[in-house]
Design a protein around this motif. Structure first.
Motif, mmCIF file in Angstrom:
data_model
loop_
_atom_site.group_PDB
_atom_site.id
_atom_site.type_symbol
_atom_site.label_atom_id
_atom_site.label_comp_id
_atom_site.label_asym_id
_atom_site.label_seq_id
_atom_site.Cartn_x
_atom_site.Cartn_y
_atom_site.Cartn_z
ATOM 1 N N THR A 228 52.669 66.882 44.339
ATOM 2 C CA THR A 228 52.122 66.307 43.113
ATOM 3 C C THR A 228 52.699 66.982 41.873
ATOM 4 O O THR A 228 52.760 68.208 41.789
ATOM 5 N N VAL B 273 49.612 57.520 42.851
ATOM 6 C CA VAL B 273 48.399 58.290 42.591
ATOM 7 C C VAL B 273 47.951 58.981 43.886
ATOM 8 O O VAL B 273 47.837 58.351 44.935
ATOM 9 N N ALA C 62 49.732 54.505 35.963
ATOM 10 C CA ALA C 62 50.712 55.028 36.912
ATOM 11 C C ALA C 62 51.418 53.887 37.645
ATOM 12 O O ALA C 62 52.637 53.918 37.863
ATOM 13 N N VAL D 293 54.586 55.408 39.507
ATOM 14 C CA VAL D 293 54.089 56.729 39.890
ATOM 15 C C VAL D 293 52.948 56.549 40.893
ATOM 16 O O VAL D 293 52.015 55.779 40.644
ATOM 17 N N THR E 202 44.080 55.736 34.620
ATOM 18 C CA THR E 202 45.211 56.510 35.160
ATOM 19 C C THR E 202 45.912 55.738 36.268
ATOM 20 O O THR E 202 47.149 55.677 36.312
ATOM 21 N N TYR E 203 45.124 55.130 37.127
ATOM 22 C CA TYR E 203 45.714 54.402 38.260
ATOM 23 C C TYR E 203 46.601 53.249 37.783
ATOM 24 O O TYR E 203 47.756 53.113 38.210
ATOM 25 N N LYS F 12 54.383 61.808 41.754
ATOM 26 C CA LYS F 12 52.980 61.714 42.139
ATOM 27 C C LYS F 12 52.107 62.336 41.053
ATOM 28 O O LYS F 12 52.438 63.374 40.482
ATOM 29 N N ILE F 13 50.996 61.668 40.778
ATOM 30 C CA ILE F 13 49.985 62.208 39.869
ATOM 31 C C ILE F 13 48.644 62.127 40.575
ATOM 32 O O ILE F 13 48.280 61.093 41.141
ATOM 33 N N LEU G 93 52.600 58.947 29.690
ATOM 34 C CA LEU G 93 53.029 59.625 30.926
ATOM 35 C C LEU G 93 54.556 59.678 31.007
ATOM 36 O O LEU G 93 55.134 60.678 31.458
ATOM 37 N N PHE H 120 56.924 61.888 33.568
ATOM 38 C CA PHE H 120 56.623 61.201 34.829
ATOM 39 C C PHE H 120 57.535 59.980 34.968
ATOM 40 O O PHE H 120 57.819 59.290 33.979
ATOM 41 N N ALA I 261 50.458 54.722 30.074
ATOM 42 C CA ALA I 261 51.712 54.718 30.844
ATOM 43 C C ALA I 261 52.863 55.219 29.979
ATOM 44 O O ALA I 261 53.714 56.006 30.441
#
Length: 522
Positions: A102, A81, A74, A79, A70-71, A56-57, A46, A51, A43
């Motif tokens: 995205t 997903v 984010a 952010v 990643t989830y 959005k990623i 990112l 971000f 995080a």
């Protein structure tokens, strides 16, 4: 739940069970604390890459650790997903990445024979909002390495400030509807809605810290991210990730890891139950078999009961728009009840059956299923008209599914509103005919659609996969149906096939069957 925010629920799990394994992936056990630590670093990285809350990623990967890293990373910085499937190609990716605006994408380098690095390097001009490409594995010049992001120093102060800004109504994940009808719509699932569905499911099934579920449903679908990952997160359980659904791999995981919960759509159960070596595996650890996506036919229920000797069969109904489960059968329900109904509202969710004017109908009357409660998603991303039609201002979600309530308040599902066809003035719901067809000992799977007819308006066309080694004729099919169904429900057209088109989530894609049929007419 005091705070309906994903990263706070994870932090609570760390406080209570820091060393409890949460993610099991091949030979790795990742505890709640380890997940929290890794995703803090990601995080922070990112944030360094630009971000921030509201961005959005996208994730294009299998059911693997990097997907969930990643989830959760984010989620810590607000952010959203965008969940993609590795089967998607240029038309789907172009539409979804552009539609969702995205900013970055995390992708595996390749899958089977498809090279995603080469694809995205050539495709960049068609997805102009994507600024950052992060590859799990090798990448192209100018892209970022997932492993390198995990090796960066943590900026704790900046991360904590970002965490404090996240709200319950922030979008946690955008899941595109599976496209059984029309163009995919990006459903905005919030922190609150995904946790509300997960908590209601876990409570309904009395799941706890000793439970473990098989994570073979794709994470880019609510069956994977909500009904598996979040349902076990809120009860401090664990999930064993299966990269992609392969029946033998699922059986091996159950045999060796001894999970307590297995969930799948009927097509998955069909493939597992009919695996030639199923009797070589010990499936006795499974105490709950959850079937979702569509009605489970009676024959399949009986097979599940036989092959999973200690399991209770549960029907689960949910959509992307309800962030996961919203209706389920009860642990105390009889097999007969499970065969007939998808269940009752879970948690504190409400439901009603409505007519075309969205007025509530009485028990026994068929109408559209409407759901209300904390599980309701925020709407469709930048699709105001579609959102207005499905998400009412007074909190109801109109699902597009047809059904009725029995005298006990259980929902009897009849199928999609748009799947129903009218043959000679009579309404026919294909799922009812499909259930009868699949009770035939020679039929492995069946899917029906309505097609135009000059005399009757529409007639039923049913695609049938015979059981392995079985031979069945069209006359046998029709004769069997005549014994069990009203004459207007008996299939007028029967087509034998070896496979059926599926959505990425494993449901039969009836829109593709209709397209195939219309092409044949040209």
């Amino acid at each position: 739940m005091q705070d309906w925010i994903v990263h706070k629920v994870l932090a609570n799990a760390v406080d209570r069970f820091p060393d409890q394994p949460f993610l099991i992936y091949e030979d790795q056990l990742i505890s709640y604390k380890e997940l929290d630590d890794v995703t803090d670093v990601l995080a922070s990285a990112l944030l360094q890459e630009g971000f921030g809350r509201g961005d959005k990623i996208a994730i294009l990967a299998l059911n693997q650790l990097e997907w969930l890293y990643t989830y959760f990373a984010a989620a810590k910085i607000g952010v959203g997903v965008v969940a993609l499937n590795v089967r998607y190609r240029d038309s789907e990716l172009e539409y979804m990445l552009n539609n969702s605006k995205t900013k970055g994408i995390v992708s595996i380098s390749g899958h089977q024979s498809f090279d995603f690095v080469q694809f995205f390097e050539k495709f960049k001009d068609k997805i102009p909002t994507v600024e950052k490409y992060i590859f799990i594995g090798y990448g192209f010049e100018g892209s970022l390495s997932f492993d390198e992001l995990l090796a960066r120093p943590l900026d704790r102060g900046r991360l904590e400030a970002a965490k404090q800004a996240v709200l319950e109504e922030d979008t946690a994940v955008v899941i595109y509807t599976s496209g059984t009808t029309g163009k995919p719509k990006g459903t905005m699932i919030t922190n609150r809605s995904i946790l509300a569905s997960a908590k209601a499911q876990a409570d309904h099934l009395s799941l706890g810290a000793g439970d473990c579920t098989v994570g073979s449903l794709p994470l880019n679908h609510v069956g994977g991210i909500t009904c598996a990952v979040h349902a076990l997160l809120v009860c401090y359980g664990s999930i064993v990730l299966v990269p992609e659904f392969i029946p033998e791999k699922v059986l091996q995981v159950i045999h060796h890891v001894k999970p307590t919960v297995f969930g799948g759509v009927p097509t998955m159960y069909h493939m597992v139950l009919n695996h030639k070596h199923i009797n070589q595996y010990d499936l006795s650890s499974i105490k709950v078999c959850i079937a979702g996506g569509s009605n489970v036919d009676p024959t399949q229920c009986e097979m599940i009961e036989t092959k999973f000797p200690n399991a209770k069969i549960i029907n689960l109904y949910g959509l992307s728009e309800t962030s996961g489960a919203c209706i389920m059968t009860r642990l105390t329900d009889s097999l007969e009840k499970v065969q007939q109904s998808i269940g009752v509202p879970i948690g504190d969710f409400s439901l009603m059956i409505v007519d075309a004017e969205q007025k509530e109908l009485a028990s026994g009357e068929v109408g559209e299923v409407a759901v209300k409660g904390g599980c309701r998603a925020k709407g469709y991303f930048e699709l105001e008209e579609e959102t207005r039609l499905a998400f009412s201002e007074d909190g109801w979600l109109y699902t597009g599914d047809m059904g009725y309530l029995d005298h006990e308040g259980y929902v009897i599902l009849k199928g999609r509103k748009k799947e129903m066809y009218i043959q000679g003035g009579y309404n026919v719901y294909p799922v009812e005919v499909e259930n009868i067809l699949m009770s035939h000992p020679k039929i492995g799977f069946a899917a029906g659609i309505g097609v135009p007819d000059s005399f009757l308006g529409e007639v039923g066309r049913y695609y049938i996969i015979p059981r392995e080694g079985a031979t069945i004729t069209e006359e046998e099919v029709k004769s069997f149906c005549q014994q069990h169904l009203a004459d207007y429900k008996v299939p007028r057209q029967v087509v034998f096939v070896s496979q059926l088109p599926q959505t990425p989530a494993g449901k039969i894609q009836k829109s593709a069957l209709k397209e195939q049929y219309l092409k044949q007419l040209q």
